[in-house]
Structures are given as structure tokens and as C-alpha cells.
Motif scaffolding. Structure first.
Motif, PDB file in Angstrom:
ATOM      1  N   VAL A  28       0.837  -1.211   0.000  1.00  0.00           N
ATOM      2  CA  VAL A  28       0.000   0.000   0.000  1.00  0.00           C
ATOM      3  C   VAL A  28       0.875   1.265   0.000  1.00  0.00           C
ATOM      4  CG1 VAL A  28      -1.663   1.358   1.348  1.00  0.00           C
ATOM      5  CG2 VAL A  28      -2.064  -1.068   0.987  1.00  0.00           C
ATOM      6  N   GLY A  35       1.393   6.192  -6.925  1.00  0.00           N
ATOM      7  CA  GLY A  35       0.119   6.846  -7.265  1.00  0.00           C
ATOM      8  C   GLY A  35       0.209   8.360  -7.169  1.00  0.00           C
ATOM      9  N   ILE A  38       1.937   9.598 -10.189  1.00  0.00           N
ATOM     10  CA  ILE A  38       1.031   9.556 -11.358  1.00  0.00           C
ATOM     11  C   ILE A  38       0.060  10.739 -11.297  1.00  0.00           C
ATOM     12  CG2 ILE A  38      -0.809   8.249 -12.511  1.00  0.00           C
ATOM     13  CD1 ILE A  38       0.471   5.662 -11.478  1.00  0.00           C
ATOM     14  N   HIS A  58       3.049   0.491 -11.076  1.00  0.00           N
ATOM     15  CA  HIS A  58       1.942   0.594 -10.109  1.00  0.00           C
ATOM     16  C   HIS A  58       1.099  -0.688 -10.186  1.00  0.00           C
ATOM     17  CE1 HIS A  58      -0.824   3.014  -7.628  1.00  0.00           C
ATOM     18  NE2 HIS A  58      -1.817   2.567  -8.366  1.00  0.00           N
ATOM     19  N   VAL A  59       0.826  -1.135 -11.409  1.00  0.00           N
ATOM     20  CA  VAL A  59      -0.026  -2.313 -11.599  1.00  0.00           C
ATOM     21  C   VAL A  59       0.700  -3.594 -11.144  1.00  0.00           C
ATOM     22  CG1 VAL A  59      -1.146  -3.757 -13.357  1.00  0.00           C
ATOM     23  CG2 VAL A  59      -1.489  -1.287 -13.379  1.00  0.00           C
ATOM     24  N   ALA A  62       0.505  -3.648  -7.601  1.00  0.00           N
ATOM     25  CA  ALA A  62      -0.917  -3.845  -7.264  1.00  0.00           C
ATOM     26  C   ALA A  62      -1.324  -5.317  -7.337  1.00  0.00           C
ATOM     27  CB  ALA A  62      -1.794  -3.008  -8.193  1.00  0.00           C
ATOM     28  N   PHE A  65      -0.508  -6.732  -4.101  1.00  0.00           N
ATOM     29  CA  PHE A  65      -1.483  -6.203  -3.140  1.00  0.00           C
ATOM     30  C   PHE A  65      -2.827  -6.942  -3.256  1.00  0.00           C
ATOM     31  CE2 PHE A  65      -5.114  -3.198  -3.260  1.00  0.00           C
ATOM     32  CZ  PHE A  65      -5.257  -2.941  -1.905  1.00  0.00           C
ATOM     33  N   LEU A 132      -9.672  -0.940   1.036  1.00  0.00           N
ATOM     34  CA  LEU A 132      -8.673  -1.732   0.292  1.00  0.00           C
ATOM     35  C   LEU A 132      -9.357  -2.459  -0.862  1.00  0.00           C
ATOM     36  CD1 LEU A 132      -6.594  -3.237   3.262  1.00  0.00           C
ATOM     37  CD2 LEU A 132      -5.883  -1.403   1.707  1.00  0.00           C
ATOM     38  N   ALA A 136      -8.821  -2.053  -4.859  1.00  0.00           N
ATOM     39  CA  ALA A 136      -8.456  -3.217  -5.683  1.00  0.00           C
ATOM     40  C   ALA A 136      -9.391  -3.311  -6.896  1.00  0.00           C
ATOM     41  CB  ALA A 136      -8.528  -4.492  -4.845  1.00  0.00           C
ATOM     42  N   GLY A 139      -8.980  -0.245  -9.233  1.00  0.00           N
ATOM     43  CA  GLY A 139      -7.637  -0.316  -9.829  1.00  0.00           C
ATOM     44  C   GLY A 139      -7.558  -1.340 -10.941  1.00  0.00           C
ATOM     45  N   LEU A 142      -9.083   0.135 -13.956  1.00  0.00           N
ATOM     46  CA  LEU A 142      -8.188   1.143 -14.555  1.00  0.00           C
ATOM     47  C   LEU A 142      -7.000   0.494 -15.268  1.00  0.00           C
ATOM     48  CD1 LEU A 142      -8.086   3.911 -11.794  1.00  0.00           C
ATOM     49  CD2 LEU A 142      -9.413   3.856 -13.900  1.00  0.00           C
ATOM     50  N   ARG A 190     -15.038   4.373 -17.921  1.00  0.00           N
ATOM     51  CA  ARG A 190     -13.912   4.331 -16.994  1.00  0.00           C
ATOM     52  C   ARG A 190     -13.942   5.465 -15.965  1.00  0.00           C
ATOM     53  NH1 ARG A 190      -9.407   7.502 -17.154  1.00  0.00           N
ATOM     54  NH2 ARG A 190      -7.398   6.544 -16.682  1.00  0.00           N
ATOM     55  N   HIS A 197     -11.222   5.780  -7.460  1.00  0.00           N
ATOM     56  CA  HIS A 197      -9.839   5.388  -7.142  1.00  0.00           C
ATOM     57  C   HIS A 197      -9.082   6.574  -6.538  1.00  0.00           C
ATOM     58  CE1 HIS A 197      -6.824   2.219  -7.678  1.00  0.00           C
ATOM     59  NE2 HIS A 197      -5.943   3.126  -8.058  1.00  0.00           N
ATOM     60  N   GLU A 198      -9.321   7.758  -7.104  1.00  0.00           N
ATOM     61  CA  GLU A 198      -8.610   8.956  -6.636  1.00  0.00           C
ATOM     62  C   GLU A 198      -9.109   9.372  -5.245  1.00  0.00           C
ATOM     63  OE1 GLU A 198      -8.312  11.942  -9.664  1.00  0.00           O
ATOM     64  OE2 GLU A 198      -7.819  13.491  -8.191  1.00  0.00           O
ATOM     65  N   PHE A 201      -7.988   7.009  -2.567  1.00  0.00           N
ATOM     66  CA  PHE A 201      -6.610   7.224  -2.118  1.00  0.00           C
ATOM     67  C   PHE A 201      -6.578   8.140  -0.889  1.00  0.00           C
ATOM     68  CE2 PHE A 201      -3.211  10.432  -2.322  1.00  0.00           C
ATOM     69  CZ  PHE A 201      -2.119   9.646  -1.959  1.00  0.00           C
TER      70      PHE A 201
HETATM   71  C1  HEM Z   1      -4.203   0.685  -1.810  1.00  0.00           C
HETATM   72  C2  HEM Z   1      -4.074   0.513  -3.077  1.00  0.00           C
HETATM   73  C3  HEM Z   1      -3.885   1.591  -4.097  1.00  0.00           C
HETATM   74  C4  HEM Z   1      -3.564   2.912  -3.932  1.00  0.00           C
HETATM   75  C5  HEM Z   1      -3.302   3.668  -2.654  1.00  0.00           C
HETATM   76  C6  HEM Z   1      -3.536   3.504  -5.264  1.00  0.00           C
HETATM   77  C7  HEM Z   1      -3.269   4.828  -5.550  1.00  0.00           C
HETATM   78  C8  HEM Z   1      -3.366   5.404  -6.788  1.00  0.00           C
HETATM   79  C9  HEM Z   1      -3.289   6.813  -7.076  1.00  0.00           C
HETATM   80  C10 HEM Z   1      -3.089   7.907  -6.036  1.00  0.00           C
HETATM   81  C11 HEM Z   1      -3.400   6.975  -8.418  1.00  0.00           C
HETATM   82  C12 HEM Z   1      -3.386   8.297  -9.198  1.00  0.00           C
HETATM   83  C13 HEM Z   1      -4.826   8.695  -9.472  1.00  0.00           C
HETATM   84  C14 HEM Z   1      -4.943   9.900 -10.349  1.00  0.00           C
HETATM   85  O1  HEM Z   1      -4.097  10.129 -11.213  1.00  0.00           O
HETATM   86  O2  HEM Z   1      -5.890  10.647 -10.161  1.00  0.00           O
HETATM   87  C15 HEM Z   1      -3.555   5.681  -8.994  1.00  0.00           C
HETATM   88  C16 HEM Z   1      -3.690   5.437 -10.351  1.00  0.00           C
HETATM   89  C17 HEM Z   1      -3.800   4.177 -10.892  1.00  0.00           C
HETATM   90  N1  HEM Z   1      -3.925   2.997 -10.218  1.00  0.00           N
HETATM   91 FE1  HEM Z   1      -3.864   2.761  -8.212  1.00  0.00          FE
HETATM   92  N2  HEM Z   1      -3.811   2.537  -6.176  1.00  0.00           N
HETATM   93  C18 HEM Z   1      -4.046   1.353  -5.505  1.00  0.00           C
HETATM   94  C19 HEM Z   1      -4.376   0.143  -6.045  1.00  0.00           C
HETATM   95  C20 HEM Z   1      -4.403  -0.133  -7.387  1.00  0.00           C
HETATM   96  C21 HEM Z   1      -4.667  -1.434  -7.970  1.00  0.00           C
HETATM   97  C22 HEM Z   1      -5.027  -2.701  -7.184  1.00  0.00           C
HETATM   98  C23 HEM Z   1      -4.534  -1.295  -9.331  1.00  0.00           C
HETATM   99  C24 HEM Z   1      -4.649  -2.332 -10.418  1.00  0.00           C
HETATM  100  C25 HEM Z   1      -4.317  -3.568 -10.376  1.00  0.00           C
HETATM  101  C26 HEM Z   1      -4.251   0.097  -9.602  1.00  0.00           C
HETATM  102  C27 HEM Z   1      -4.106   0.635 -10.854  1.00  0.00           C
HETATM  103  C28 HEM Z   1      -3.991   1.981 -11.127  1.00  0.00           C
HETATM  104  C29 HEM Z   1      -3.894   2.545 -12.475  1.00  0.00           C
HETATM  105  C30 HEM Z   1      -3.919   1.785 -13.790  1.00  0.00           C
HETATM  106  C31 HEM Z   1      -3.786   3.925 -12.326  1.00  0.00           C
HETATM  107  C32 HEM Z   1      -3.684   4.971 -13.425  1.00  0.00           C
HETATM  108  C33 HEM Z   1      -5.027   5.584 -13.626  1.00  0.00           C
HETATM  109  C34 HEM Z   1      -4.928   6.833 -14.439  1.00  0.00           C
HETATM  110  O3  HEM Z   1      -4.167   7.724 -14.117  1.00  0.00           O
HETATM  111  O4  HEM Z   1      -5.630   6.921 -15.398  1.00  0.00           O
HETATM  112  N3  HEM Z   1      -4.174   0.772  -8.411  1.00  0.00           N
HETATM  113  N4  HEM Z   1      -3.543   4.744  -7.994  1.00  0.00           N
END
Ligand code: HEM
Length: 246
Positions: A28, A35, A38, A58-59, A62, A65, A132, A136, A139, A142, A190, A197-198, A201
Motif C-alpha cells: 500500500v 500513485g 502519477i 503501479h499495476v 498492485a 497487493f 482496500l 483493488a 484499480g 483502470l 472508466r 480510485h482517486e 486514495f
Molecule cells: C491501496 C491501493 C492503491 C492505492 C493507494 C492507489 C493509488 C493510486 C493513485 C493515487 C493513483 C493516481 C490517481 C490519479 O491520477 O488521479 C492511482 C492510479 C492508478 N492505479 Fe492505483 N492505487 C491502488 C491500487 C491499485 C490497484 C489494485 C490497481 C490495479 C491492479 C491500480 C491501478 C492503477 C492505475 C492503472 C492507475 C492509473 C489511472 C490513471 O491515471 O488513469 N491501483 N492509484
């Protein structure tokens, strides 16, 4: 006075719970760090290639996770006494009884010990699991819509491809082989996942801080070795804990 002699050890957290906990903490924290980059990629001047690389890492983290979380959810049905959902979710007769005893102890200013989570911590841990799981699920969607990664990547590729023949040409951040209208439709689908997701966070970050505060306060009040119990599996008590076996 030798206070140590009056302390008794109780086995609480099994090996599976302890491994889950520390893998979860590490994954995490790493996901939050990547994240955050990103999220601020525009301000940081990161190129499209850089973004794809960050999202790919990140993926990959993930996946660790998610697998760890799925294992923990299953363990909640088959694991040892304090790992079970019945000992965690704030529902049921035993929760109500413990809550009454906990509230009374708070009013009287006396600390009452719990082998498992105290009633307040049950709420905390439940909210953590909800968030969480939310992270998941959103994410994984995404990962599929943004960089066409499993488990849904090929489904989204076929959604946006001009034809079945161009599916293999579809790549992140490229319009080769992509049908513009279908791509827009997919991005609209999407959008709510990205928003959740945001927001998730920030909610998760707040819960993690509350969780840490809760652990520190409980450790200071009850002095049961709460933190070391996540390494050794054992807590210590000077009085019989409320949820101990008779
Ligand atoms: C506790 C778990 C997680 C945290 C804290 C987290 C956090 C973040 C954050 C802060 C962003 C940036 C969001 C934005 O740009 O507005 C992000 C983007 C992303 N996350 Fe996660 N994430 C987690 C779990 C996951 C999981 C499980 C996956 C996929 C298997 C995932 C896939 C993605 C993808 C593909 C993006 C890019 C989305 C985009 O910018 O279009 N994340 N994540």
C-alpha cells in the motif's frame, strides 16, 4: 516490584495474518507513493512513456497487493479464531457485549484488554478492508482501461479496436487501430472508476493515519505489546482479556 512476573502471554495473530499485514503495509505504501507521482505527473513534466512505465509498475505492485488481499479475505473464513470475519466485523451478539463492556470501561477510566480487536478497532479494520477492496476493484478496471493489463485488458482492447484484426495494434496512449467513438465510450465508462480510485486514495490515507493513532493510543492505555504482536503473534496481559477463552 517485579511487574513482569504478573504478565501472561496469549497467542493472538497467526502467521498468515502477520504476513498479510506486513505485505499489505509495504504494497500500500509503494502504491501510494507511485500513485502520488502519477497524480502529479503533469506538474512534474513526466512524458507519456514515463507515465506508461509508472502505471505499469503501479499495476505490478498492485497484483501483489490484490493477491494478498484476496488471500486475507479467504483466510477470514477458514483461519484461526481472531482472523475470522466473525471476530472482526462489528456485528453480532458477541460484538454488542464487548461494546457494552468497552464503553463501561471507558466511562470508568479503566483499560480493559482484548486479545483480538477492541470494538472501536473492529470498525477501523472493517473500514480499512472496505477501502482496500474498493481500491483493488477500481484499480483492476483502470489497469484494463488505461494500459490494457490483465485481468480485463483484452476485453477493453476488443471494445476500442477498429476491428478484431486491429486489436493487437491497440497500445496505451496510441490511437493506432482504435475506433474513436468506441474509445470515447470506453473512457466514459472508466471515468467513475478513476474518480473513486482517486478519492479512495485520500480516504485510505486518512484511515491509515487514524489506524496508526488508534494503535498508539491503545498501546499507551493497555500496554499489551500491540505493535510487537504483529511480529511475534503474542500479546501480554496483566489481567485476563475480555475475549479470552475460559
Ligand atoms: C491501496 C491501493 C492503491 C492505492 C493507494 C492507489 C493509488 C493510486 C493513485 C493515487 C493513483 C493516481 C490517481 C490519479 O491520477 O488521479 C492511482 C492510479 C492508478 N492505479 Fe492505483 N492505487 C491502488 C491500487 C491499485 C490497484 C489494485 C490497481 C490495479 C491492479 C491500480 C491501478 C492503477 C492505475 C492503472 C492507475 C492509473 C489511472 C490513471 O491515471 O488513469 N491501483 N492509484
Amino acid at each position: 516490584m517485579n511487574t513482569k512476573s504478573s504478565l501472561q502471554e496469549y497467542r493472538v495473530w497467526d502467521r498468515s495474518i502477520r504476513w498479510f499485514h506486513w505485505i499489505n503495509v509495504l504494497s500500500v505504501l509503494t502504491l501510494m507513493a507511485i500513485g502520488l507521482v502519477i497524480m502529479n505527473s503533469k506538474a512534474l513534466g513526466i512524458t507519456d512513456e514515463g507515465k506508461i512505465l509508472l502505471k505499469t509498475w503501479h499495476v505490478y505492485v498492485a497484483y501483489v497487493f490484490v493477491l494478498n488481499l484476496v488471500w486475507r479475505i479467504v483466510w477470514g473464513f477458514v483461519g484461526s479464531r481472531f482472523s475470522r470475519w466473525g471476530a472482526i466485523l462489528p456485528i453480532g451478539e458477541n460484538y454488542k457485549q464487548q461494546r457494552r463492556a468497552f464503553m463501561t470501561s471507558l466511562k470508568q477510566g479503566k483499560a480493559v484488554g482484548f486479545m483480538g480487536h477492541n470494538p472501536l478497532a473492529r470498525w477501523m479494520v472493517t473500514m480499512l478492508f472496505v477501502m482496500l477492496t474498493t481500491m483493488a476493484v477500481t484499480g483492476l478496471v483502470l489497469a484494463g482501461t488505461d494500459i490494457y493489463k490483465p485481468p480485463f485488458g483484452s476485453y477493453f482492447k476488443s471494445w476500442v479496436a477498429e476491428s478484431p484484426e486491429t486489436e493487437s495494434l491497440v497500445q496505451p496512449y496510441s490511437d493506432t487501430g482504435v475506433n474513436e467513438a468506441a474509445y470515447k465510450e470506453m473512457r466514459d465508462f472508466r471515468s467513475p472508476f478513476k474518480e473513486v480510485h482517486e478519492i479512495g486514495f485520500f480516504v485510505l490515507a486518512a484511515l491509515v493515519i487514524l489506524h496508526l493513532l488508534g494503535v498508539i493510543i491503545t498501546e499507551c492505555r493497555e500496554r499489551n505489546g500491540l505493535v510487537s504482536a504483529m511480529f511475534t503473534g503474542r500479546k501480554v496481559f496483566s489481567h485476563k482479556p475480555l475475549d479470552a477463552d475460559d
